[in-house]
Design a protein around this motif. Structure first.
Motif, mmCIF file in Angstrom:
data_model
loop_
_atom_site.group_PDB
_atom_site.id
_atom_site.type_symbol
_atom_site.label_atom_id
_atom_site.label_comp_id
_atom_site.label_asym_id
_atom_site.label_seq_id
_atom_site.Cartn_x
_atom_site.Cartn_y
_atom_site.Cartn_z
ATOM 1 N N THR A 254 57.241 -153.063 84.098
ATOM 2 C CA THR A 254 57.783 -153.809 82.966
ATOM 3 C C THR A 254 56.779 -153.916 81.823
ATOM 4 O OG1 THR A 254 57.192 -155.808 84.197
ATOM 5 C CG2 THR A 254 59.501 -155.131 84.241
ATOM 6 N N ASP A 255 55.545 -153.435 82.024
ATOM 7 C CA ASP A 255 54.575 -153.357 80.935
ATOM 8 C C ASP A 255 54.788 -152.112 80.076
ATOM 9 O OD1 ASP A 255 53.278 -155.682 81.656
ATOM 10 O OD2 ASP A 255 51.746 -154.677 82.852
ATOM 11 N N LEU A 256 55.656 -151.196 80.529
ATOM 12 C CA LEU A 256 55.854 -149.936 79.820
ATOM 13 C C LEU A 256 56.693 -150.128 78.565
ATOM 14 C CD1 LEU A 256 56.599 -147.735 82.955
ATOM 15 C CD2 LEU A 256 54.551 -147.598 81.521
ATOM 16 N N ALA A 257 56.556 -149.170 77.644
ATOM 17 C CA ALA A 257 57.215 -149.270 76.342
ATOM 18 C C ALA A 257 58.729 -149.345 76.450
ATOM 19 C CB ALA A 257 56.813 -148.077 75.466
ATOM 20 N N ASN A 258 59.301 -148.789 77.513
ATOM 21 C CA ASN A 258 60.751 -148.827 77.672
ATOM 22 C C ASN A 258 61.269 -150.253 77.721
ATOM 23 O OD1 ASN A 258 63.482 -148.531 79.066
ATOM 24 N ND2 ASN A 258 62.866 -146.394 78.827
ATOM 25 N N PHE A 259 60.424 -151.185 78.121
ATOM 26 C CA PHE A 259 60.860 -152.562 78.318
ATOM 27 C C PHE A 259 60.219 -153.540 77.334
ATOM 28 C CE2 PHE A 259 60.582 -150.227 82.355
ATOM 29 C CZ PHE A 259 61.937 -150.096 82.617
ATOM 30 N N THR A 260 59.393 -153.034 76.449
ATOM 31 C CA THR A 260 58.701 -153.925 75.505
ATOM 32 C C THR A 260 58.949 -153.553 74.049
ATOM 33 O OG1 THR A 260 56.690 -152.563 75.593
ATOM 34 C CG2 THR A 260 56.853 -154.382 77.167
ATOM 35 N N THR A 261 59.680 -152.485 73.792
ATOM 36 C CA THR A 261 59.858 -152.015 72.415
ATOM 37 C C THR A 261 60.960 -152.762 71.677
ATOM 38 O OG1 THR A 261 59.061 -149.800 72.985
ATOM 39 C CG2 THR A 261 60.400 -149.993 70.993
ATOM 40 N N SER A 426 47.649 -152.311 82.903
ATOM 41 C CA SER A 426 47.524 -153.688 82.427
ATOM 42 C C SER A 426 46.531 -153.763 81.268
ATOM 43 C CB SER A 426 47.087 -154.595 83.567
ATOM 44 O OG SER A 426 46.892 -155.921 83.120
ATOM 45 N N GLU A 427 45.398 -153.069 81.410
ATOM 46 C CA GLU A 427 44.418 -153.028 80.324
ATOM 47 C C GLU A 427 44.999 -152.347 79.093
ATOM 48 O OE1 GLU A 427 39.946 -151.163 79.390
ATOM 49 O OE2 GLU A 427 40.776 -151.102 81.429
ATOM 50 N N ALA A 428 45.776 -151.290 79.314
ATOM 51 C CA ALA A 428 46.317 -150.522 78.194
ATOM 52 C C ALA A 428 47.368 -151.292 77.405
ATOM 53 C CB ALA A 428 46.914 -149.213 78.701
ATOM 54 N N SER A 429 47.919 -152.345 77.976
ATOM 55 C CA SER A 429 48.912 -153.123 77.239
ATOM 56 C C SER A 429 48.313 -153.736 75.979
ATOM 57 C CB SER A 429 49.515 -154.211 78.136
ATOM 58 O OG SER A 429 48.526 -155.142 78.531
ATOM 59 N N THR A 430 46.998 -153.961 75.985
ATOM 60 C CA THR A 430 46.315 -154.451 74.785
ATOM 61 C C THR A 430 45.389 -153.401 74.173
ATOM 62 O OG1 THR A 430 44.588 -155.457 76.166
ATOM 63 C CG2 THR A 430 46.422 -156.850 75.499
ATOM 64 N N MET A 439 43.837 -146.375 73.059
ATOM 65 C CA MET A 439 45.230 -146.113 73.393
ATOM 66 C C MET A 439 45.888 -147.379 73.934
ATOM 67 S SD MET A 439 44.370 -142.518 75.332
ATOM 68 C CE MET A 439 46.056 -142.087 75.750
ATOM 69 N N ASN A 440 47.199 -147.485 73.695
ATOM 70 C CA ASN A 440 47.940 -148.613 74.252
ATOM 71 C C ASN A 440 49.328 -148.148 74.667
ATOM 72 O OD1 ASN A 440 49.863 -148.999 71.947
ATOM 73 N ND2 ASN A 440 47.985 -149.538 70.833
ATOM 74 N N THR A 441 50.132 -149.074 75.151
ATOM 75 C CA THR A 441 51.426 -148.713 75.710
ATOM 76 C C THR A 441 52.554 -148.748 74.688
ATOM 77 O OG1 THR A 441 51.702 -151.015 76.415
ATOM 78 C CG2 THR A 441 50.817 -149.472 78.037
ATOM 79 N N GLY A 442 52.229 -148.864 73.402
ATOM 80 C CA GLY A 442 53.259 -148.869 72.376
ATOM 81 C C GLY A 442 53.974 -147.536 72.273
ATOM 82 N N LEU A 443 55.244 -147.583 71.943
ATOM 83 C CA LEU A 443 56.034 -146.364 71.798
ATOM 84 C C LEU A 443 55.620 -145.617 70.537
ATOM 85 C CD1 LEU A 443 58.466 -144.903 73.200
ATOM 86 C CD2 LEU A 443 59.920 -145.985 71.470
ATOM 87 N N VAL A 444 55.511 -144.308 70.622
ATOM 88 C CA VAL A 444 55.201 -143.359 69.541
ATOM 89 C C VAL A 444 53.740 -143.429 69.126
ATOM 90 C CG1 VAL A 444 55.728 -142.564 67.210
ATOM 91 C CG2 VAL A 444 57.577 -143.393 68.665
ATOM 92 N N THR A 445 53.261 -144.603 68.720
ATOM 93 C CA THR A 445 51.925 -144.701 68.139
ATOM 94 C C THR A 445 50.832 -145.075 69.137
ATOM 95 O OG1 THR A 445 52.305 -147.015 67.537
ATOM 96 C CG2 THR A 445 52.884 -145.347 65.901
#
Length: 502
Positions: A254-261, A426-430, A439-445
């Motif tokens: 649920t930390d992935l971009a599919n669920f946070t965008t 978890s670290e990549a979420s920020t 790098m982070n878990t944001g979509l596209v960028t």
């Protein structure tokens, strides 16, 4: 003018002096960086096999395609190991599968300047046609759950394993073990055991307590005991002949971009439209208040004021939450048929997660001839579009149980190293550093997660390979992290693939 004359004379004198002085600067020698030889400390990579699902296969941008497979983390590792590594490569870089001229698995996504879009091209990889180049080393089967890997004939159910299966009745694990591995990676086992549930907005069933996976639906959560038996059996089989390897734990998907965008409040309304929508919900809100008053006279606490307030629909000027059907709300009609007309509606909160597919669904018309039938506003969204807090808890509990098993199995076997992909994500979420990139878990960028919002980019898979190499150094005494060219370099791997690459 006097000042200019004196300045000119001064410059002339400098020029005259310079004629008498050798002002050639000595060449500055670059500091030599000492070469550090790779020391594998006896690890045997002569037969390296990778077992897993879509991450292992190199699945990227919503599809399997050749360039992404070549940038899969097992292929990157094999390059660092210096060993041959055969993969069931697709025919093209379009992605997807075709049957009788019709795409049965879609082409990959590309970035069209606004967001992810599917390539307008027809795949050339034929469904049911075995891949060339075997026998294979990469046994990554996109979509595979833990218990699928030992299922006879799984290639007839999973077209990607079907391309590499040794026979119609083969199992993933059986084919992997037939390669007599000397080293292995066992990755993302357990990911798909919760991913289908998450992608479907929790519309599957949490099967915790059900030990018979043959009764599970495609979007169900696998019982942790079933997972434990399967996972421990796989590790035992892979290490039976002395092979060493790395296993990975399961991130919180649920930390992935599919669920946070998609935000919980994606609906913009002006004041007039908000007032009109509120008017349409006036009878519903009034019915809820009547039900609360009536039920609290006969069964206080059955329908609480807190739930009443959660269920009241109210839109305002600006960004608004969407209306959803929440199966966890009290079924008022089941308590009293007089309230059967009051559905289990509420608006989303910041605690809900909307799936990425909802971005193209929310705000569309349920009835094209009725401009008021806006999905998420006048028409409530179904269960498949949102992961409620209760469903998130089910995903987390299962993931934690899987990871407890993975850590215990790895800790009990000296031939196994554990890599903490859960911690990495978890670290990549920020933000996580990879060479010169954050790098982070944001979509596209974000650079880590590909355009499907779940799987990694080529650069993300390279980071994954490096984390595996770090775990190997820590457990087995190798020195990939300090050896010259021992790790993958971020600049060698893309974050997006051009639409012209086909």
């Amino acid at each position: 003018m006097k000042n200019y004359k004196y300045i000119g004379l001064f410059l002339l004198s400098l020029g005259l002096v310079s004629c008498d002085v050798d002002n050639t600067l000595p060449e500055i020698q670059a500091e030599a960086i000492p070469e550090v030889a790779l020391n594998t400390n006896g690890l045997d990579f002569s037969s390296y096999v990778s077992v897993g699902a879509s991450f292992t296969a190199g699945y990227t941008d919503g599809a399997m395609f050749k360039a992404a497979q070549e940038n899969s983390f097992p292929n990157i590792l094999a390059g660092k190991f210096g060993t041959n590594f055969n993969q069931p490569l697709m025919n093209d870089n379009i992605g997807g599968l075709v049957f009788n001229g019709t795409a049965v698995q879609p082409p990959r996504f590309y970035f069209d300047g606004a967001g992810p879009a599917r390539l307008s091209a027809t795949p050339t990889t034929q469904l049911g046609v075995p891949a060339s180049g075997g026998p294979f080393n990469n046994f990554g089967a996109p979509g595979a759950k833990s218990f699928h890997l030992g299922f006879p004939g799984y290639g007839q159910l999973n077209p990607y394993f079907g391309r590499m299966a040794s026979s119609p009745t083969a199992t993933v694990m059986g084919d992997a073990l037939a390669r007599n591995p000397t080293f292995f990676t066992l990755s993302e086992i357990g990911g798909n055991d919760v991913l289908g549930y998450a992608l479907s907005g929790g519309s599957g069933v949490d099967q915790t307590g059900n030990f018979d996976p043959s009764t599970y639906g495609g979007n169900d959560i696998t019982d942790p005991n079933v997972f434990a038996d399967v996972f421990s059996g796989m590790v035992t089989a892979l290490t039976a002949n002395g092979a060493k390897g790395v296993v990975a734990n399961v991130p919180y998907i649920t930390d992935l971009a599919n669920f946070t965008t998609v935000p919980y409040n994606p609906v913009p309304l002006d004041a007039g439209t908000a007032a009109a929508v509120n008017g349409a919900y006036a009878a519903y809100n009034g019915g809820l208040q009547q039900a609360y008053a009536a039920l609290n006279q006969v069964a206080p606490g059955l329908f609480t004021e807190e739930e009443l307030n959660k269920r009241l629909i109210n839109f305002s000027e600006g960004q608004n939450p969407v209306v959803i059907i929440d199966e966890y709300l009290t079924d008022l009609g089941a308590i009293n048929p007089a309230f059967a007309a009051l559905p289990q509606f509420r608006q989303t909160t910041a605690d809900d997660l909307l799936v990425l597919a909802g971005a193209s669904f929310i705000g569309t018309l349920a009835d094209p001839s009725n401009p008021a039938s806006v999905r998420g506003v006048a028409v409530a969204l179904g269960d498949q579009w949102v992961i409620t807090p209760q469903e998130q808890t089910a995903i987390k509990n299962a993931t934690d149980a899987y990871n407890t098993t993975i850590a215990a199995v790895a800790g009990a076997n000296p031939n196994v190293a554990l890599v903490d992909f859960k911690g990495v994500l978890s670290e990549a979420s920020t933000g996580i550093t990879f060479d010169n990139y954050n790098m982070n878990t944001g979509l596209v960028t974000g650079g880590l997660i590909s355009l499907d919002g779940v799987h990694l980019t080529g650069r993300g898979y390279a980071l994954m390979a490096n984390k595996i190499l770090e775990a190997m150094d820590a457990e087995f005494g190798s020195n990939f992290t300090s050896a010259t060219n021992g790790l993958a370099k971020a600049d060698d791997y893309p974050t997006n693939y051009s639409p012209t690459l086909q």
